[in-house]
Design an enzyme around this catalytic site. Structure first.
Site, PDB file in Angstrom:
ATOM      1  N   GLY A   1     -24.165  11.433  16.017  1.00  0.00           N
ATOM      2  CA  GLY A   1     -24.859  10.155  15.909  1.00  0.00           C
ATOM      3  C   GLY A   1     -24.123   9.094  16.678  1.00  0.00           C
ATOM      4  O   GLY A   1     -23.347   9.394  17.594  1.00  0.00           O
TER       5      GLY A   1
ATOM      6  N   LYS B   1     -17.221  12.730   9.375  1.00  0.00           N
ATOM      7  CA  LYS B   1     -17.633  12.008  10.579  1.00  0.00           C
ATOM      8  C   LYS B   1     -16.392  11.774  11.402  1.00  0.00           C
ATOM      9  O   LYS B   1     -15.448  11.140  10.927  1.00  0.00           O
ATOM     10  CB  LYS B   1     -18.192  10.638  10.165  1.00  0.00           C
ATOM     11  CG  LYS B   1     -19.642  10.520  10.387  1.00  0.00           C
ATOM     12  CD  LYS B   1     -20.156   9.144  10.079  1.00  0.00           C
ATOM     13  CE  LYS B   1     -21.587   9.378   9.666  1.00  0.00           C
ATOM     14  NZ  LYS B   1     -22.365   8.294   9.348  1.00  0.00           N
TER      15      LYS B   1
ATOM     16  N   THR C   1     -17.419  12.216   3.533  1.00  0.00           N
ATOM     17  CA  THR C   1     -18.461  11.876   2.556  1.00  0.00           C
ATOM     18  C   THR C   1     -18.973  13.134   1.866  1.00  0.00           C
ATOM     19  O   THR C   1     -18.661  14.260   2.276  1.00  0.00           O
ATOM     20  CB  THR C   1     -19.684  11.196   3.223  1.00  0.00           C
ATOM     21  OG1 THR C   1     -20.341  12.176   4.042  1.00  0.00           O
ATOM     22  CG2 THR C   1     -19.299   9.993   4.054  1.00  0.00           C
TER      23      THR C   1
ATOM     24  N   ASP D   1     -29.639  -1.165   8.053  1.00  0.00           N
ATOM     25  CA  ASP D   1     -30.253  -0.170   8.937  1.00  0.00           C
ATOM     26  C   ASP D   1     -30.938   0.916   8.100  1.00  0.00           C
ATOM     27  O   ASP D   1     -30.752   2.110   8.336  1.00  0.00           O
ATOM     28  CB  ASP D   1     -29.169   0.434   9.857  1.00  0.00           C
ATOM     29  CG  ASP D   1     -29.779   1.219  11.017  1.00  0.00           C
ATOM     30  OD1 ASP D   1     -31.019   1.174  11.175  1.00  0.00           O
ATOM     31  OD2 ASP D   1     -29.021   1.870  11.756  1.00  0.00           O
TER      32      ASP D   1
ATOM     33  N   HIS E   1     -43.290  -0.157 -45.344  1.00  0.00           N
ATOM     34  CA  HIS E   1     -42.012  -0.036 -46.052  1.00  0.00           C
ATOM     35  C   HIS E   1     -41.075  -1.125 -45.535  1.00  0.00           C
ATOM     36  O   HIS E   1     -40.702  -1.097 -44.365  1.00  0.00           O
ATOM     37  CB  HIS E   1     -41.388   1.341 -45.804  1.00  0.00           C
ATOM     38  CG  HIS E   1     -42.169   2.453 -46.391  1.00  0.00           C
ATOM     39  ND1 HIS E   1     -42.118   2.783 -47.726  1.00  0.00           N
ATOM     40  CD2 HIS E   1     -43.063   3.307 -45.832  1.00  0.00           C
ATOM     41  CE1 HIS E   1     -42.919   3.796 -47.974  1.00  0.00           C
ATOM     42  NE2 HIS E   1     -43.519   4.133 -46.833  1.00  0.00           N
TER      43      HIS E   1
ATOM     44  N   ARG F   1     -29.911  -0.372 -25.906  1.00  0.00           N
ATOM     45  CA  ARG F   1     -30.906   0.001 -24.912  1.00  0.00           C
ATOM     46  C   ARG F   1     -31.527  -1.265 -24.328  1.00  0.00           C
ATOM     47  O   ARG F   1     -31.583  -2.295 -24.989  1.00  0.00           O
ATOM     48  CB  ARG F   1     -32.037   0.845 -25.530  1.00  0.00           C
ATOM     49  CG  ARG F   1     -31.570   2.176 -26.067  1.00  0.00           C
ATOM     50  CD  ARG F   1     -31.341   3.150 -24.953  1.00  0.00           C
ATOM     51  NE  ARG F   1     -30.910   4.454 -25.411  1.00  0.00           N
ATOM     52  CZ  ARG F   1     -29.857   5.099 -24.922  1.00  0.00           C
ATOM     53  NH1 ARG F   1     -29.111   4.560 -23.986  1.00  0.00           N
ATOM     54  NH2 ARG F   1     -29.546   6.284 -25.359  1.00  0.00           N
TER      55      ARG F   1
ATOM     56  N   GLY G   1     -24.338  17.706  13.415  1.00  0.00           N
ATOM     57  CA  GLY G   1     -25.132  16.888  14.319  1.00  0.00           C
ATOM     58  C   GLY G   1     -24.237  15.831  14.906  1.00  0.00           C
ATOM     59  O   GLY G   1     -23.021  15.824  14.680  1.00  0.00           O
TER      60      GLY G   1
HETATM   61  P1  ADP Z   1     -23.730   8.439  12.885  1.00  0.00           P
HETATM   62  O1  ADP Z   1     -23.453   7.671  11.646  1.00  0.00           O
HETATM   63  O2  ADP Z   1     -22.527   8.690  13.753  1.00  0.00           O
HETATM   64  O3  ADP Z   1     -24.889   7.858  13.635  1.00  0.00           O
HETATM   65  P2  ADP Z   1     -25.268  10.301  11.465  1.00  0.00           P
HETATM   66  O4  ADP Z   1     -24.961   9.782  10.116  1.00  0.00           O
HETATM   67  O5  ADP Z   1     -26.582   9.947  12.050  1.00  0.00           O
HETATM   68  O6  ADP Z   1     -24.142   9.906  12.442  1.00  0.00           O
HETATM   69  O7  ADP Z   1     -25.113  11.877  11.444  1.00  0.00           O
HETATM   70  C1  ADP Z   1     -25.594  12.720  12.455  1.00  0.00           C
HETATM   71  C2  ADP Z   1     -26.284  13.926  11.829  1.00  0.00           C
HETATM   72  O8  ADP Z   1     -25.330  14.673  11.066  1.00  0.00           O
HETATM   73  C3  ADP Z   1     -27.374  13.543  10.847  1.00  0.00           C
HETATM   74  O9  ADP Z   1     -28.606  13.408  11.494  1.00  0.00           O
HETATM   75  C4  ADP Z   1     -27.383  14.700   9.882  1.00  0.00           C
HETATM   76  O10 ADP Z   1     -28.188  15.733  10.371  1.00  0.00           O
HETATM   77  C5  ADP Z   1     -25.944  15.166   9.875  1.00  0.00           C
HETATM   78  N1  ADP Z   1     -25.225  14.597   8.715  1.00  0.00           N
HETATM   79  C6  ADP Z   1     -24.559  13.419   8.675  1.00  0.00           C
HETATM   80  N2  ADP Z   1     -23.991  13.216   7.480  1.00  0.00           N
HETATM   81  C7  ADP Z   1     -24.285  14.296   6.730  1.00  0.00           C
HETATM   82  C8  ADP Z   1     -24.000  14.672   5.380  1.00  0.00           C
HETATM   83  N3  ADP Z   1     -23.289  13.883   4.585  1.00  0.00           N
HETATM   84  N4  ADP Z   1     -24.485  15.837   4.914  1.00  0.00           N
HETATM   85  C9  ADP Z   1     -25.230  16.615   5.735  1.00  0.00           C
HETATM   86  N5  ADP Z   1     -25.543  16.316   6.997  1.00  0.00           N
HETATM   87  C10 ADP Z   1     -25.086  15.171   7.512  1.00  0.00           C
END
Ligand code: ADP
Length: 636
Positions: free
Chosen positions: A387, A406, A450, A498, A122, A28, A385
C-alpha cells in the site's frame, strides 16, 4: 427508526426466569422509544453503550408501578419500579425518585391503550419463589393491591413522595432522532466484587501479566485501563489480564464450547460452513434480546455444501426451555444434551460442536504496557499486499501469534510524529477496529505490527471474496460492524480521515474491522495529502473537505455513507464515470450517488443522511449504529 424518548443508566435486577438462575443487580443503559424499552451493557469508563442485553415490547406491557424497597435496601436501590409484561416483572432501580417518576409516567402514557392492563399488582418484590407482599408462591398469582391508577389519576406513581426538592428531569431528545448524550455513568460501586470466567487461555508476556486458564474464574480488582484489568486467580495470584479474554460470569453458558456469545446469524453460517460438518452446531444469542438460537448445518439435504437452519430456543410459561414442542428442560445445557442425541423435529441431531473460540481475540498490545516490539520476536511468513507505506506481511509474533507487519518504506511516513501517535493508537481497542499491537522503531525500515485478518481487504472481499451472492443481512451486518468501530472512534474524538472499503479488513468469521485510522496525517506524499492530488480520497470526501480541507467526525460520516454504497454495489467505484475535478464540481453542486440495486429505500435513506450538505445535520456514528441495528431487527 424510533425516536429515543428517555435514556438513563439504571440498576436492573436479574429476571430469574428460572428458579435456579442467580439473583444479581447490574447497571444497564436503558433506552425508551415509542415501541420498546431496550437495555444495553455499557463501558462505564468511556460512557459508551455496548451490546444490547434485552428489550421489552411496550405492547406486551400490562402494568408499570413502583416497588416498595426491601428491608435494609442499599441507598442505590431505594427507587425501584417494575414493568410487568408477559415474561413477568422487570425490576429497575432509579437513582432518584424524580427520575423514577418521570419514567413511570412516560411508560404509562405509552402503554395506556394496551389490551391486558392489570387492575391489581404486587407492590413488593418476587424473591426466592415468593411474593414478599402477600406470601403467595406462584409467580403468576394475581396481584394483591388494587392499582391507584385504575381508580384515579392514570399517570401518577402510587408512591410519589413530595418532600424532596425535585431534580431537573432527565434530558429528552434534542430534536428528531438526536438523543442528547446520556449522563456519564457513575463508576461501578465496587469492581472488587466482579467475577469473570476466562473464555481463552492467556500466557503471560510480561512479569506483570496473570495467566488465564479457559473456564476458570477470576476476581477483578481494578479496571482503570479498559484493556488490561488487574485480576486475582483462585490461588491468590494477581496480575494484568486482557479484558476481552474474559466474560462476566452471568448466565453460566460461557463455559460451554457450543456457546458463541457475540455471534450473529451470518457469522454463525460462515463458521458452520467453514467447518463443513453435517450436524455441526452452535448456540448464540438471538437477535431478540434475552433469547438464544441454535444454528445447525445439515448436509443431507439437496443443497451442495449443506444448508444452515436456525432454531430459536423457546420458553414455556413456567420458564422451561424447548426446541421441539414435546421436550421441555429446566436448563439450556440439558436441552442441548438431549438434542445431541435426538433430532426430535430438527433436520439433524446436534452432532458436532462448532466453536469460535479456537482463535483467541486480539489484545491491546502484546502484554501489559508493551508497545515497542523486539523484531527478533517476529517471523515473516508471506506477503499480503502493498500500500501507500510499502509491503505488508503476514507473520508470527514469538512463533505463535498471528500478526500483520507493515514495513514502512523509508521516506513514505513522518515517522517521529507517528511513533508518538502510536502510543495513543495502541490504547484504542474495539471489536471492529484492527488492533495496533506495537511498533519496531529501533531499526529502519520501522515496522507497524497489527492484528491479522484472514479475509483481507473489504473491497477485494466484496468484489471477489463472497463465495455466494450475499444476503441482505450479511450486507447490513458489514455496515453495522463499521458503524460500531467508528462509533467507538467518535466517542474517543478520533477522526479517521480516510474511511473507505479499502481501509477495512475482514476476519475469518466475516467480521469487518476498520483500519488505518488517523494514519493519513503521517503520509509524506503530496499526491495523497493535497485535495488536488491524484491519490486524495475525493470520492469519499464531503464538500467541506474538498473545498476547505475541513476534517471532522462529520466528514467521516460522509465517507461512511460512501462506504455503505460500496458495500451495496459489491465494490463499485463511486461516481465511476467522473474524474476527480468533475466530482469536486458536481458534488459541491449537490450531486449524490444513486441508490444501489441491492439497497432498499430504508438502507438508501441511511446513506443519504450521511450526505447532507450541512455537516451538523449528518447523524452521529452512534445514531447510525442504532439505526442499522434497527433495520437488522426488521430483517431477522
Ligand atoms: P498501506 O497502509 O501501506 O496503504 P494497506 O493497509 O493498504 O497498506 O495494506 C495493503 C494490503 O495488505 C491490504 O490491501 C490487505 O490486503 C493487506 N493487509 C494489510 N493489513 C492487513 C492485516 N492486518 N491483515 C490482513 N491483511 C492485511
Amino acid at each position: 427508526m424510533s425516536d429515543i424518548k428517555l435514556e438513563e443508566i439504571f440498576i436492573k435486577r436479574s429476571q430469574q426466569k428460572k428458579k435456579t438462575s442467580p439473583l444479581n443487580y447490574k447497571e444497564r443503559w436503558f433506552i425508551l422509544t415509542q415501541e420498546k424499552v431496550a437495555y444495553y451493557d455499557f463501558d462505564s469508563e468511556k460512557g459508551k453503550r455496548k451490546g444490547l442485553k434485552g428489550t421489552v415490547d411496550l405492547e406486551k406491557v400490562k402494568c408499570v408501578e413502583t416497588v416498595q424497597p426491601e428491608t435494609n435496601t442499599p441507598q442505590e436501590r431505594m427507587y425501584a419500579f417494575q414493568i410487568i409484561y408477559d415474561e413477568g416483572p422487570l425490576y429497575i432501580f432509579a437513582k432518584t425518585e424524580d427520575v423514577r417518576t418521570l419514567w413511570i409516567n412516560e411508560l404509562k402514557k405509552l402503554v395506556r391503550f394496551n389490551k391486558d392492563l392489570m387492575q391489581k399488582y404486587h407492590p413488593c418484590f418476587w424473591v426466592d419463589g415468593v411474593w414478599l407482599c402477600c406470601q403467595q408462591e406462584v409467580k403468576q398469582a394475581m396481584g394483591c393491591k388494587v392499582l391507584e391508577s385504575s381508580t384515579k389519576n392514570g399517570f401518577q406513581s402510587t408512591f410519589r413522595r413530595t418532600s424532596r426538592k425535585p431534580l431537573p428531569p432527565t434530558p429528552k431528545v434534542e430534536k428528531l432522532g438526536r438523543p442528547l448524550p446520556p449522563e456519564p455513568p457513575e463508576p461501578p460501586a465496587s469492581s472488587a466484587s466482579m467475577t469473570v470466567v476466562a473464555e481463552y487461555d492467556y500466557t503471560p508476556v510480561t512479569p506483570q501479566d496473570l495467566e488465564l486458564r479457559k473456564d476458570e474464574e477470576y476476581t477483578i480488582l481494578e479496571r482503570s485501563d479498559p484493556n488490561w484489568w488487574k485480576a486475582r486467580d483462585k490461588y491468590g495470584k494477581e496480575g494484568y489480564i486482557p479484558s476481552n479474554y474474559v466474560v462476566e460470569a452471568e448466565r453460566g453458558l460461557e463455559k460451554f464450547d457450543w456457546y458463541s456469545k457475540n455471534m450473529n446469524r451470518s457469522q454463525a453460517e460462515q463458521l458452520l460452513k467453514s467447518e463443513n460438518k453435517d450436524g455441526g452446531f452452535l448456540v448464540r444469542e438471538s437477535s431478540r434480546a434475552g433469547k438464544y438460537t441454535v444454528s445447525l448445518l445439515a448436509k443431507s439435504g439437496v443443497e451442495m455444501g449443506g444448508s444452515c437452519r436456525h432454531y430459536n430456543i423457546c420458553t414455556t410459561q413456567q420458564g422451561q426451555f424447548y426446541l421441539a414442542e414435546k421436550h421441555h428442560f429446566q436448563t439450556i445445557p440439558e436441552l442441548i444434551n438431549y438434542h445431541q442425541h435426538n433430532a426430535a423435529g430438527m433436520v439433524s441431531r446436534l452432532k458436532h460442536i462448532v466453536s469460535n473460540r479456537a482463535q483467541p481475540p486480539s489484545t491491546a498490545g502484546l502484554g501489559y504496557g508493551v508497545w515497542e516490539i523486539d523484531p527478533r520476536d517476529l517471523t515473516f511468513i508471506k506477503e499480503l499486499g502493498s500500500g501507500q507505506f510499502g509491503v505488508v506481511k503476514y507473520g508470527k509474533w514469538q512463533g505463535q501469534h498471528d500478526v500483520a507487519i507493515k514495513m514502512i518504506k523509508e521516506g513514505s511516513m513522518s515517522e517521529d510524529d507517528f511513533i508518538e501517535e502510536a502510543k495513543i493508537m495502541m490504547k484504542l481497542r474495539n471489536e471492529n477496529l484492527v488492533q495496533l499491537y506495537g511498533v519496531c522503531t529501533k531499526q529502519r525500515p520501522i515496522y507497524i505490527v497489527t492484528e491479522f485478518l484472514a479475509n483481507g481487504c473489504l473491497l477485494t472481499y466484496l468484489k471477489e471474496g463472497l463465495k455466494q451472492h450475499p444476503t441482505s443481512v450479511q450486507l447490513l451486518e458489514m455496515c453495522k460492524d463499521v458503524s460500531e468501530g467508528m462509533a467507538y472512534l467518535e466517542s474517543q474524538q478520533y477522526i479517521h480521515r480516510d474511511l473507505a472499503a479499502r481501509n477495512c479488513l475482514v476476519d475469518a468469521n466475516g467480521t469487518v474491522k476498520v483500519t488505518d485510522f488517523g494514519l493519513s496525517r503521517y503520509v509524506l506524499d503530496d499526491e495523497y495529502t493535497s485535495s488536488a492530488g491524484s491519490k486524495f480520497p475525493v470520492r469519499w470526501s464531503p464538500p467541506e473537505v474538498l473545498l476547505y480541507c475541513k476534517f471532522s467526525s462529520k466528514s467521516d460520516i460522509w465517507a461512511y455513507g460512501v462506504l455503505m454504497w460500496e458495500v451495496y454495489t459489491l465494490g463499485k467505484l463511486p461516481y465511476e464515470r467522473l474524474n476527480n475535478t468533475e466530482i469536486v464540481d458536481q458534488v459541491s453542486r449537490g450531486l449524490r450517488l444513486f441508490r444501489p440495486q441491492l439497497a432498499n429505500d430504508k438502507v438508501y435513506s441511511i446513506m443519504t443522511s450521511c450526505w447532507c450538505d450541512k455537516p451538523d445535520e449528518r447523524p452521529t456514528f452512534q445514531e447510525l449504529a442504532f439505526n442499522v441495528q434497527d433495520l437488522l431487527y426488521e430483517l431477522q
